[in-house]
Scaffold this active site. Structure first.
Site, mmCIF file in Angstrom:
data_model
loop_
_atom_site.group_PDB
_atom_site.id
_atom_site.type_symbol
_atom_site.label_atom_id
_atom_site.label_comp_id
_atom_site.label_asym_id
_atom_site.label_seq_id
_atom_site.Cartn_x
_atom_site.Cartn_y
_atom_site.Cartn_z
ATOM 1 N N PHE A 213 0.569 -1.343 -0.010
ATOM 2 C CA PHE A 213 -0.538 -0.054 0.091
ATOM 3 C C PHE A 213 1.250 1.260 0.091
ATOM 4 C CE2 PHE A 213 -2.490 3.535 1.291
ATOM 5 C CZ PHE A 213 -3.840 2.735 0.565
ATOM 6 N N ASP B 262 8.901 2.724 2.105
ATOM 7 C CA ASP B 262 7.773 3.409 2.402
ATOM 8 C C ASP B 262 7.946 2.647 4.195
ATOM 9 O OD1 ASP B 262 5.323 4.592 3.416
ATOM 10 O OD2 ASP B 262 4.105 3.512 0.910
ATOM 11 N N LYS C 189 2.379 9.573 8.321
ATOM 12 C CA LYS C 189 1.114 9.704 9.661
ATOM 13 C C LYS C 189 1.734 9.735 11.044
ATOM 14 C CE LYS C 189 -1.492 5.922 7.315
ATOM 15 N NZ LYS C 189 -0.971 4.725 6.098
HETATM 16 C C1 LIG Z 1 -1.634 5.219 4.746
HETATM 17 C C2 LIG Z 1 -0.271 5.165 3.886
HETATM 18 C C3 LIG Z 1 0.463 5.498 3.095
HETATM 19 C C4 LIG Z 1 -0.999 6.717 2.724
HETATM 20 O O1 LIG Z 1 0.290 7.733 3.050
HETATM 21 P P1 LIG Z 1 -1.583 8.261 2.948
HETATM 22 O O2 LIG Z 1 -1.107 10.203 4.099
HETATM 23 O O3 LIG Z 1 -2.894 8.340 3.384
HETATM 24 O O4 LIG Z 1 -1.913 9.286 1.601
HETATM 25 C C5 LIG Z 1 1.542 5.012 2.140
HETATM 26 N N1 LIG Z 1 2.157 4.007 2.643
HETATM 27 C C6 LIG Z 1 1.786 3.453 3.771
HETATM 28 C C7 LIG Z 1 3.149 2.159 3.161
HETATM 29 C C8 LIG Z 1 0.983 3.579 4.568
HETATM 30 O O5 LIG Z 1 0.674 3.420 6.072
#
Ligand SMILES: *Cc1c(COP(=O)(O)O)cnc(C)c1O
Length: 424
Positions: free
Chosen positions: A155, A246, A275
């Site tokens: 994700f 990420d 986050k």
């Molecule tokens: C939540 C998340 C995203 C997206 O972040 P947003 O602030 O919602 O755009 C990207 N990568 C990972 C691993 C995430 O958990």
């Protein structure tokens, strides 16, 4: 001073009016249906607890989805927000912003990165990393049509490029044409990765970067295998391919180390954070090592990114994390939580298959051969006063604030026990 007529001293009642007689139907009339919401309206929070509009209390093991590291209404955040809004909240990156510089310095002194670009969300941070990797491919590697490899069940966000990077067809459906230049491999499988690179090479498509989560969060709380990540690092060193991690969900201490890459034992060339970084104020960051820090003036940008308000608050979050030794709490509370989840698994073997996680990102894994899905448990837990979230259909994810206490972890396990006893 502005003219007196522009400064109203009429009482501000907008916010209280919004929650006093809250009506979900009216909300749904005006807000797009992008979320299927649980039937509560949250109004107030303190520490690891939140209260709904009816005054009902919940233990918050969602924390705004792994975001509110210091919980709710933390005195240091209240102080930082108040101080910054009184001083200066937004200008533009046309000018130097000292708070941004101080936050970038904290981040580079506490990571393998040399410089930072600030934006507003995880998706936007990943967009920035993707652009940076593509530029690197063109200008440093001489690749005409670069490919970025990502993992199945990953994700990376909801913008077009990041939803393409996300290896889950359910998020991409009906949004094609997607962005070209992505290829997917199974996670934690080095042979599949090597085979994919060889196949792409044979097809005259050259790989510029590998983009992975150190642990797949949304995809089911699946930890990365350190052996796999070390093999990837070696492969990248040999070929010049960039390793992008990420860290949006697992960075900022969630795994018990400040960065998830420490937990898998490699250093990325580029990584992204969001986050937890602002403890709940919207901020994202692209962090790069010197050799791929190649954006020039006006090649990338954002209006809000790195403004005094979010950076002042995020810096306070970072300093609090350090000053209060939150990482030690993450490690011990995490162990306690997994012990509790193990006991739950043993008590309800007809529903549960096991637990997995690191630090304070953990999942209770449900049996594949039952009709019960994670969402059923999440809904039932809410009735008991515990907030948790699914990570995929069969994993219940627990991501409390990093300040969670031993008593609160015990309480969460007791509430989960009560939830399962009613479902079993
Ligand atoms: C939540 C998340 C995203 C997206 O972040 P947003 O602030 O919602 O755009 C990207 N990568 C990972 C691993 C995430 O958990």
């Amino acid at each position: 001073m502005a003219s007196p007529t522009l400064i109203s001293d009429a009482p501000l009642n907008g916010a209280s009016a919004a929650t006093a007689d809250f009506q979900p139907e009216v909300f749904d009339q005006h807000v797009m249906a992008t979320y299927s919401r649980f039937p509560i309206a949250l109004e107030r929070g303190e520490g690891c607890r939140v209260w709904d509009a009816n005054g009902r209390e919940y233990l918050d093991f969602v924390a705004g989805i792994a975001t509110c590291l210091l919980g709710h209404a933390h005195p240091r955040m209240v102080e930082a927000v108040t101080t910054q809004i009184k001083k200066l909240h937004h200008v533009s990156n046309l000018y130097y912003i000292p708070e941004q510089g101080a936050l970038a310095q904290w981040l580079t002194e506490h990571s393998c990165a040399d410089r930072v670009f600030f934006c507003n969300s995880g998706a936007e941070a990943n967009e920035g990393a993707i652009k940076l990797a593509r530029k690197y491919a063109h200008t440093e590697l001489g690749i005409e049509s670069p490919v970025i490899i990502t993992a199945n069940a990953s994700f990376h966000g909801r913008t077009l490029a990041t939803v393409t990077a996300t290896g889950q067809p359910k998020y991409q459906k009906n949004f094609d044409p997607l962005v070209p230049g992505f290829h997917y491999v199974p996670y934690n499988d080095i042979e599949a990765l090597k085979a994919a690179i060889a196949q792409l090479d044979a097809d005259q498509r050259q790989v510029a970067a590998i983009l992975l989560e150190p642990m797949q969060g949304e995809g089911g709380v699946c930890p990365g295998n350190p052996v796999y990540f070390k093999q990837i690092r070696q492969l990248c060193d040999e070929t010049g391919i960039l390793l992008i991690l990420d860290e949006v969900q697992v960075g900022m201490g969630r795994t018990g180390n400040l960065w998830g890459y420490e937990t898998v034992g490699v250093e990325p060339d580029i990584f992204t954070a969001a986050k937890g970084l602002g403890g709940g104020v919207p901020i994202g960051a692209v962090l790069a090592k010197r050799h791929c820090d190649i954006f020039k003036a006006s090649e990338h940008g954002t209006t809000f990114g790195g403004n005094p308000f979010v950076c002042g608050v995020a810096l306070q979050v970072c300093q609090t994390l350090e000053a209060t030794d939150l990482l030690a709490n993450v490690r011990s509370r995490g162990q306690q939580l997994r012990k509790g989840l193990k006991a739950i698994t043993q008590k309800y073997p007809q529903l549960c298959a096991g637990k997995r996680g690191w630090g304070l990102i953990n999942g209770l894994v449900l049996r594949e051969d039952t009709d019960t899905v994670a969402l059923d448990i999440v809904k039932a837990a809410l009735e008991e006063g515990l907030l948790v979230i699914p990570a995929g259909p069969k994993v219940v994810r627990l991501v409390p604030p990093l300040i969670v206490s031993a008593a609160e972890v015990d309480e969460a396990i007791a509430l989960l026990d009560r939830t399962l006893s009613k479902l079993a």
